[in-house]
Write a protein that holds these residues in place. Structure first.
Motif, PDB file in Angstrom:
ATOM      1  N   SER A 251       3.233   9.436 -61.428  1.00 28.53           N
ATOM      2  CA  SER A 251       2.611  10.366 -60.492  1.00 28.53           C
ATOM      3  C   SER A 251       1.189  10.756 -60.854  1.00 28.53           C
ATOM      4  O   SER A 251       0.415  11.135 -59.983  1.00 28.53           O
ATOM      5  N   MET A 252       0.816  10.715 -62.119  1.00 25.72           N
ATOM      6  CA  MET A 252      -0.534  11.086 -62.522  1.00 25.72           C
ATOM      7  C   MET A 252      -1.450   9.874 -62.682  1.00 25.72           C
ATOM      8  O   MET A 252      -2.643  10.034 -62.905  1.00 25.72           O
ATOM      9  N   GLU A 253      -0.903   8.680 -62.609  1.00 25.19           N
ATOM     10  CA  GLU A 253      -1.700   7.471 -62.787  1.00 25.19           C
ATOM     11  C   GLU A 253      -1.692   6.583 -61.540  1.00 25.19           C
ATOM     12  O   GLU A 253      -2.590   5.760 -61.370  1.00 25.19           O
ATOM     13  N   GLY A 254      -0.660   6.716 -60.690  1.00 30.76           N
ATOM     14  CA  GLY A 254      -0.567   5.870 -59.508  1.00 30.76           C
ATOM     15  C   GLY A 254      -0.206   4.430 -59.818  1.00 30.76           C
ATOM     16  O   GLY A 254      -0.327   3.554 -58.963  1.00 30.76           O
ATOM     17  N   VAL A 400      -0.566   6.985 -54.409  1.00 30.78           N
ATOM     18  CA  VAL A 400      -1.149   7.947 -55.353  1.00 30.78           C
ATOM     19  C   VAL A 400      -2.376   7.301 -55.981  1.00 30.78           C
ATOM     20  O   VAL A 400      -2.281   6.217 -56.563  1.00 30.78           O
ATOM     21  N   PRO A 402      -5.503   8.590 -58.413  1.00 27.21           N
ATOM     22  CA  PRO A 402      -6.301   9.569 -59.156  1.00 27.21           C
ATOM     23  C   PRO A 402      -7.759   9.118 -59.284  1.00 27.21           C
ATOM     24  O   PRO A 402      -8.038   7.958 -59.569  1.00 27.21           O
ATOM     25  N   THR A 433      -2.459  16.891 -67.825  1.00 26.94           N
ATOM     26  CA  THR A 433      -3.033  15.640 -68.315  1.00 26.94           C
ATOM     27  C   THR A 433      -3.607  15.903 -69.715  1.00 26.94           C
ATOM     28  O   THR A 433      -3.789  17.057 -70.096  1.00 26.94           O
ATOM     29  N   ARG A 439      -8.635  14.933 -63.606  1.00 30.14           N
ATOM     30  CA  ARG A 439      -8.754  14.033 -62.462  1.00 30.14           C
ATOM     31  C   ARG A 439      -8.463  14.765 -61.159  1.00 30.14           C
ATOM     32  O   ARG A 439      -7.890  15.857 -61.145  1.00 30.14           O
ATOM     33  N   ARG A 441      -6.260  14.091 -57.816  1.00 28.85           N
ATOM     34  CA  ARG A 441      -5.191  13.180 -57.402  1.00 28.85           C
ATOM     35  C   ARG A 441      -5.089  13.153 -55.882  1.00 28.85           C
ATOM     36  O   ARG A 441      -4.725  14.140 -55.249  1.00 28.85           O
ATOM     37  N   CYS A 443      -3.354  11.865 -52.496  1.00 22.41           N
ATOM     38  CA  CYS A 443      -2.085  11.346 -51.983  1.00 22.41           C
ATOM     39  C   CYS A 443      -2.260  10.986 -50.510  1.00 22.41           C
ATOM     40  O   CYS A 443      -2.615  11.841 -49.697  1.00 22.41           O
TER      41      CYS A 443
END
Length: 489
Positions: A251-254, A400, A402, A433, A439, A441, A443
């Motif tokens: 979810s934080m990197e896609g 996703v 970022p 993070t 970052r 993010r 969506c």
């Protein structure tokens, strides 16, 4: 892994150093004033020590207007953001009666089911009238309705497993179920960037935890080899069981999980695979069945399939899908099933209806159109951001994406500039993070039109120029025009 430009890393460290130094100075000043003042808590131990909430008081509060922004509408492609103000330098924020209509680039509403839907909404309203808003009971008491039974069967068929169990909260699905699956004497091997819910569940299990480099099957194999050879700590007995935990989309990197390679390694060393598809189920794959469908992995090779309904299905809760024996065991032992209030019946009906739309069982092809649109929107938006010179993480097809900010001063600058242009974005910093890897993010949703995305790109490009976050040279316009001409020919 992310490689930070040298000058960017130096300036980021310098910025945090300044913030830390001035924060400490203010804390020492505060001690002097507190020493002069009297209080009624003599003899009490402080509930919260100064160093424990230093980050919140001295860093987070300075920019907290960029977080937790309240909305007053459904999380559709456009959303009403309530305006707030502060009279004490952002320590407290007060809501106003005004709201701003903003383009929504922050919600997990991947397929657009978060707002009114011509098929889902009437059925949800009918379910609300029939069953009420809550069962007011756990599943094992009086909290199971015919809709819950239908939902579990529907989910199991959708993900390609014999059975499924549904919980009322996505986070609790991991944190409450992992401790039921494994305990002392077991080994959990977790991806280094797994979600906090997985981390909490692993810690609560009592099992030994080892971490492998993010999305690196070769390092996973080395860790498995070492741990199988060494066995349990002190006794060196064989592990009772080994579970490898990964996510479908991080979810934080896609980034999309390298599932085929990870499954191959786990098969080789007889380890179970636990796949968290919170962000991938419903969003990727030809029929929305997630990373297994996208990468051609047989669901029989994934032992435990976890997912949530809070993203693609426009509802709440989570599920575990697996063998009938596994699901039966969880129903007897999982606290999220035994003690927590069951998922509300209207929420369950929303999920069932959304799955039917995705599969075309509503009598239309809207589901296929939504899946095609989110894929097109995601790939178009990612490609355009990269052309502009932004450092964008993640893989194609992932909704996703970022955008790296790094410097702490650029977090509020980017967020506020986008909001000024009526674009709502989510910015993420420490502790969600690492300290240096702040970052924004983005969506993307199937409900976004091409005009929405073009507007967003213009605003983000302008904000990127103002904040200096275009870390790569932009693609030459002539080169882009030549590519377009070749495509047309």
């Amino acid at each position: 892994m992310i490689t930070i430009p040298y000058l960017t890393a130096v300036s980021t460290y310098f910025s945090y150093g300044l913030l830390f130094a001035f924060g400490q100075l203010r804390d020492y000043s505060r001690l002097i004033f507190d020493w002069c003042s009297t209080n009624n808590l003599q003899g009490y131990a402080p509930i919260c020590l100064a160093h424990e909430d230093f980050y919140i008081r001295r860093l987070y509060h300075r920019i907290q207007d960029c977080f937790n922004r309240p909305i007053s509408s459904a999380p559709d492609s456009w959303v009403d953001v309530i305006e707030r103000y502060s009279n004490d330098n952002n320590k407290t924020l007060k809501r106003t009666t005004k709201s701003t209509r903003c383009l929504n680039l922050g919600s997990y509403n991947y397929l657009g089911f978060g707002s009114f839907d011509e098929y889902c909404t009437p059925r949800v309203i009918e379910s609300l009238k029939k069953f009420s808003a809550s069962t007011c009971s756990s599943r094992v008491d009086a909290g199971t309705t015919s809709v819950h039974a239908e939902l579990e069967e529907c989910v199991a068929n959708y993900v390609g497993k014999p059975a499924a169990i549904v919980t009322g909260m996505g986070f609790a699905t991991n944190s409450a179920i992992i401790p039921v699956l494994i305990g002392k004497g077991g080994l959990i091997i977790s991806d280094s960037l797994n979600h906090t819910s997985i981390v909490n569940g692993a810690r609560g299990s009592g099992a030994t935890i080892r971490v492998f480099q993010h999305n690196t099957p070769a390092h996973l194999e080395r860790v498995l080899k070492e741990q199988i050879a060494e066995g349990q700590p002190r006794t060196h007995r064989p592990w009772k069981k080994i579970i490898v935990v990964v996510e479908g989309i991080y979810s934080m990197e896609g980034e999309i999980c390298q599932l085929p390679e990870i499954v191959s390694v786990c098969k080789k060393y007889k380890a179970y695979v636990y796949l968290d598809e919170a962000h991938s189920i419903g969003a990727i794959g030809k029929t929305g069945r997630g990373v297994c469908e996208l990468l051609g992995v047989d669901t029989a090779d994934v032992d435990i399939m976890m997912g949530t309904f809070t993203k693609s299905f426009g509802s709440c809760g989570g599920y575990i899908a697996g063998s009938k024996d596994l699901i039966q065991y969880l129903k007897y032992h999982c606290p999220a099933h035994l003690y927590a209030t069951s998922i509300s019946t209207p929420s369950a009906q929303q999920i069932i209806s959304a799955i039917k739309v995705i599969l075309g069982e509503d009598g239309s092809n809207r589901g296929a159109q939504k899946l095609a649109r989110i894929r097109e929107n995601s790939n178009f938006f990612r490609a355009e951001l990269q052309k502009m010179g932004f450092e964008v993480l993640g893989d194609n097809d992932s909704p996703v994406m970022p955008i790296m900010l790094y410097n702490p001063a650029k977090i509020p600058a980017f967020s506020r500039e986008c909001l000024r242009e009526n674009v709502a974005v989510v910015v993420v910093g420490f502790p969600a993070t690492p300290l240096l890897l702040a970052r924004a993010r983005i969506c993307i949703s199937a409900s976004h039109s091409r005009e929405d995305l073009i507007k967003a790109l213009k605003v983000i490009s302008k904000a990127g120029d103002l904040t200096g976050i275009k870390y790569f040279p932009a693609a030459p316009k002539k080169q882009e025009e030549e590519k377009d001409r070749i495509k047309l020919d």
